[in-house]
Design a protein around this motif. Structure first.
Motif, PDB file in Angstrom:
ATOM      1  N   LEU A 139      42.296  29.504  39.984  1.00 20.82           N
ATOM      2  CA  LEU A 139      40.952  30.033  39.743  1.00 20.82           C
ATOM      3  C   LEU A 139      40.909  30.999  38.556  1.00 20.82           C
ATOM      4  N   GLU A 140      41.846  31.925  38.502  1.00 21.61           N
ATOM      5  CA  GLU A 140      41.821  32.936  37.446  1.00 21.61           C
ATOM      6  C   GLU A 140      41.961  32.300  36.065  1.00 21.61           C
ATOM      7  N   GLY A 141      42.941  31.398  35.925  1.00 21.65           N
ATOM      8  CA  GLY A 141      43.144  30.737  34.643  1.00 21.65           C
ATOM      9  C   GLY A 141      41.981  29.836  34.266  1.00 21.65           C
ATOM     10  N   PHE A 142      41.383  29.163  35.265  1.00 23.74           N
ATOM     11  CA  PHE A 142      40.250  28.275  35.018  1.00 23.74           C
ATOM     12  C   PHE A 142      39.074  29.072  34.455  1.00 23.74           C
ATOM     13  N   ARG A 143      38.820  30.241  35.030  1.00 25.39           N
ATOM     14  CA  ARG A 143      37.711  31.068  34.560  1.00 25.39           C
ATOM     15  C   ARG A 143      37.927  31.523  33.121  1.00 25.39           C
ATOM     16  N   GLU A 144      39.150  31.811  32.777  1.00 27.81           N
ATOM     17  CA  GLU A 144      39.439  32.238  31.416  1.00 27.81           C
ATOM     18  C   GLU A 144      39.238  31.101  30.419  1.00 27.81           C
TER      19      GLU A 144
END
Length: 273
Positions: A139-144
């Motif tokens: 999730l964190e990497g996808f948002r970035e």
């Protein structure tokens, strides 16, 4: 007796694009409900076709599947599901995949991303401004990478012509939700009975347990530190050693713990012990 009246005529045509190392369990969670509905109704309510860039695509468990490399015209499809798990970034730059998915979107077909299949759709530019359910570990990497997409920690998300699922057992929940407006209630009831699955989790159900290291709001750095704390309860590490694990100073780690969990690292360590 089951009421056999059909809500819509003709089979729904579904293409399933498999990326190498896709989840074999995820594919089964899609295909089994479709097959069972066809079997219960004794009609071809759904027709599906497995697609890939190569003639054989291996799942993450090593099982190879034969697929079609000649993809249907987008206008001939009602829905496209993209399944991916590991090594997704190898294929997000594939121009053939991106172009075909954009053509499917332009033709009005539904597009669904299963687990990291959503990243393939995102890279093609067909998920901008949409809500997308993403696995907590990504999730964190996808948002970035995709700030124009509303990435959520939901189990799955169905909104208009876009579907997404975080993966795992949530694929079956998504399929139940997707099938409900397409299949008469008595057949849906029989489908649940055949799969021995009486529940259907809401799309916004929590993906993870209540432990802080599983909160999607907890940063990846703190999750790593907490997992290390749990493994070293017998021989605790010092605050500098914990901070060094994630490239922070002890002071930075303390500020991060207080901001995200409301306690210092040492107090959290004592609580675990």
């Amino acid at each position: 007796m089951i009421d056999t009246r059909r809500p819509t005529p003709g089979p729904e045509r579904i293409a399933i694009l498999l990326m190498p190392q896709f989840s074999f369990a995820g594919l089964g969670a899609i295909l089994d409900p479709l097959f069972i509905v066809n079997w219960l109704t004794q009609e071809s309510r759904f027709k599906w076709q497995l697609l890939g860039s190569d003639a054989t695509v291996a799942a993450s468990n090593g099982v190879p599947l034969n697929v079609d490399t000649e993809w249907p015209a987008p206008a001939d499809l009602d829905s496209v599901f993209v399944l991916a798990s590991f090594e997704t970034k190898t294929y997000t730059g594939d121009k053939r995949i991106a172009m075909w998915l954009r053509q499917c979107a332009a033709a009005g077909g539904a597009l669904g991303g299963i687990e990291m299949g959503s990243e393939v759709l995102a890279a093609a530019g067909v998920l901008d401004e949409h809500q997308v359910a993403v696995h907590w570990d990504n999730l964190e990497g996808f948002r970035e990478l995709y700030p124009r997409i509303q990435a959520t920690s939901d189990l799955y998300r169905i909104a208009g012509q876009r579907l997404s699922c975080a993966g795992g057992t949530a694929v079956l929940d998504m399929m139940f939700a997707w099938l409900t407006p397409r299949v008469e209630p008595p057949y849906m009831e029989e489908l649940r009975n055949h799969l021995l699955e009486r529940r259907q989790r809401r799309d916004d159900s929590e993906q993870l347990s209540a432990a802080p290291e599983h909160h999607v709001e907890t940063s990846a750095q703190l999750r790593k530190v907490i997992r290390t704390m749990r493994r070293t309860l017998e021989t605790p590490l010092s605050a500098p050693a914990l901070a060094a694990l994630v490239g922070l100073s002890p002071r930075q780690l303390e500020r991060r713990f207080k901001a995200e969990l409301g306690v210092t690292p040492i107090r959290y360590y004592l609580w675990l012990r």
